[in-house]
Design an enzyme around this catalytic site. Structure first.
Site, PDB file in Angstrom:
ATOM      1  N   THR A   8      60.835  76.395  -7.761  1.00  0.00           N
ATOM      2  CA  THR A   8      60.782  77.051  -6.448  1.00  0.00           C
ATOM      3  C   THR A   8      62.003  77.919  -6.191  1.00  0.00           C
ATOM      4  OG1 THR A   8      59.475  75.242  -5.587  1.00  0.00           O
ATOM      5  CG2 THR A   8      60.612  76.571  -3.964  1.00  0.00           C
ATOM      6  N   SER A  54      56.447  71.331 -13.645  1.00  0.00           N
ATOM      7  CA  SER A  54      55.366  70.439 -14.088  1.00  0.00           C
ATOM      8  C   SER A  54      54.906  70.810 -15.494  1.00  0.00           C
ATOM      9  CB  SER A  54      54.187  70.506 -13.123  1.00  0.00           C
ATOM     10  OG  SER A  54      54.622  70.045 -11.869  1.00  0.00           O
ATOM     11  N   THR A  84      62.047  71.176  -9.012  1.00  0.00           N
ATOM     12  CA  THR A  84      62.454  69.823  -8.605  1.00  0.00           C
ATOM     13  C   THR A  84      61.509  68.737  -9.129  1.00  0.00           C
ATOM     14  OG1 THR A  84      61.233  69.983  -6.519  1.00  0.00           O
ATOM     15  CG2 THR A  84      63.560  70.628  -6.487  1.00  0.00           C
ATOM     16  N   ASP A  85      60.258  69.116  -9.402  1.00  0.00           N
ATOM     17  CA  ASP A  85      59.270  68.075  -9.715  1.00  0.00           C
ATOM     18  C   ASP A  85      59.671  67.198 -10.902  1.00  0.00           C
ATOM     19  OD1 ASP A  85      57.809  68.985  -7.609  1.00  0.00           O
ATOM     20  OD2 ASP A  85      56.270  69.998  -8.795  1.00  0.00           O
TER      21      ASP A  85
HETATM   22  N1  ASP Z   1      56.558  72.837  -8.401  1.00  0.00           N
HETATM   23  C1  ASP Z   1      57.945  73.221  -8.314  1.00  0.00           C
HETATM   24  C2  ASP Z   1      58.599  72.875  -9.640  1.00  0.00           C
HETATM   25  O1  ASP Z   1      58.952  71.765  -9.863  1.00  0.00           O
HETATM   26  C3  ASP Z   1      58.600  72.516  -7.186  1.00  0.00           C
HETATM   27  C4  ASP Z   1      60.055  72.840  -6.970  1.00  0.00           C
HETATM   28  O2  ASP Z   1      60.718  73.513  -7.689  1.00  0.00           O
HETATM   29  O3  ASP Z   1      60.575  72.351  -5.942  1.00  0.00           O
HETATM   30  O4  ASP Z   1      58.740  73.740 -10.465  1.00  0.00           O
END
Ligand code: ASP
Length: 340
Positions: A8, A54, A84-85
């Site tokens: 993100t 992911s 973050t995932d």
């Molecule tokens: N789906 C995103 C990822 O992990 C979520 C994020 O970055 O917060 O790439």
């Protein structure tokens, strides 16, 4: 050096649909003009294409490790921008891949994209860079570990878990003290920071095994479910997510299945479904069978640390007893051994 992998933090809204897609590095940095006022020389490398975390696979960990290795002598520290995932898995995996690391490798990201109002991206990025550049008068890095910085908290990477998909305070280190906290001032908790004292060269280990599985227990789990996992072809290691302080059902079929798989050379590591606290095998009668079946304790390791450590250790060791010994030994500060 900034290593953009995606997530993100490096996304923006597309004008037509409003959905999030990756921006190029220049545009991301363009949203953070404050970086020009930081007293650091920044260089960046970027994955093309940038990836949602992911989609991270072990090959991504290898790429990050190799970028750090190739640039190790040229920079004081590294900031990895990552979704973050799966950030906690990547930070844990990388911690096991570096030997004699004496520079910071700090993972960060954000819950809201960089260009969005109220985004947490700027703060996370700016402070992560400050932390990565910090060193004493002799040039020794202040936090020479693989760590994760988010919402004011610097944590040991292999101790973290993504705890919230909503709050800016997205990560927690339930079983280990923070390494630093950024408020008005940056406060380092020096007694918790690992300093590598050997002046050996930094090296990376990039071999791993993906012949692993996670077996999460729940009341009513069926024999067929457990059998299906334990009969995966070429399986070498299983992390069992047990109840409380490392407990499991006492049904005889469960014990027999574990025992039989253990006799075939499959290594079992016991971690708790509780996020805080430690496995204490033998404390309750419900963990005695696990011990008898040869399951090793993962102590207070996170699931993320346990599965990535198992992959790395299985890649390096072929003797089952060596694998078990390494799984029970803290390699990168990922666990604290329970003392009676
Ligand atoms: N789906 C995103 C990822 O992990 C979520 C994020 O970055 O917060 O790439």
């Amino acid at each position: 050096m900034l290593i953009f992998t995606g997530g993100t933090i490096s996304m923006g809204e597309t004008a037509d649909t409003g959905s999030l897609s990756p921006l190029d590095t220049e545009r991301v940095l363009g949203f953070v003009p404050e970086l020009k006022t930081l007293n650091v020389n920044l260089a960046s490398v970027s994955f093309t294409p940038l990836i949602d975390s992911s989609d991270v696979e072990p090959t991504v960990w290898m790429r990050i490790a190799k970028i750090v290795e190739e640039n190790y002598d040229k920079f004081d520290g590294f900031v990895v921008l990552h979704g973050t995932d799966t950030m906690s898995y990547s930070a844990a995996a990388l911690s096991f891949m570096f030997n004699n690391l004496r520079k910071p490798v700090i993972f960060t990201g954000s819950q809201l994209p960089v260009g969005v109002l109220r985004s947490d991206a700027k703060e996370n990025l700016i402070t992560a860079i400050e932390l990565a550049a910090d060193h004493d008068e002799n040039g020794n890095a202040t936090v020479p570990e693989v760590s994760l910085f988010f919402e004011g908290q610097l944590m040991r990477g292999n101790r973290t878990t993504k705890r919230s998909a909503e709050e800016f305070d997205a990560f927690a280190s339930f079983n280990y003290h923070l390494l630093a906290k950024a408020g008005v001032h940056i406060k380092y908790y020096e007694e918790y920071i690992h300093q590598e004292n050997a002046s050996l060269p930094m090296t990376i280990d990039t071999v791993y095994s993906d012949k692993v599985a996670i077996l999460k227990l729940y009341p009513g789990i069926r024999r067929e479910n457990v059998e299906a996992i334990l009969n995966i072809p070429e399986l070498r290691g299983v992390v069992i997510e047990t109840f409380g302080s490392g407990n499991a059902p006492r049904a005889d079929w469960f014990y027999q299945l574990l025992k039989e798989a253990s006799n075939r050379g499959i290594v079992f590591v016991n971690v708790s479904q509780c996020r805080a606290g430690s496995v204490e095998m033998g404390r309750y009668a419900t963990s005695i069978n696990l011990q008898r079946a040869g399951v090793v304790s993962g102590h207070d390791m996170t699931l993320e640390a346990a599965i990535t450590k198992l992959m790395m250790v299985l890649g390096r060791c072929h003797d089952v007893e060596d694998v078990k010994r390494m799984m029970e030994t803290p390699l990168r500060g990922e666990m604290t051994l329970f003392k009676d």
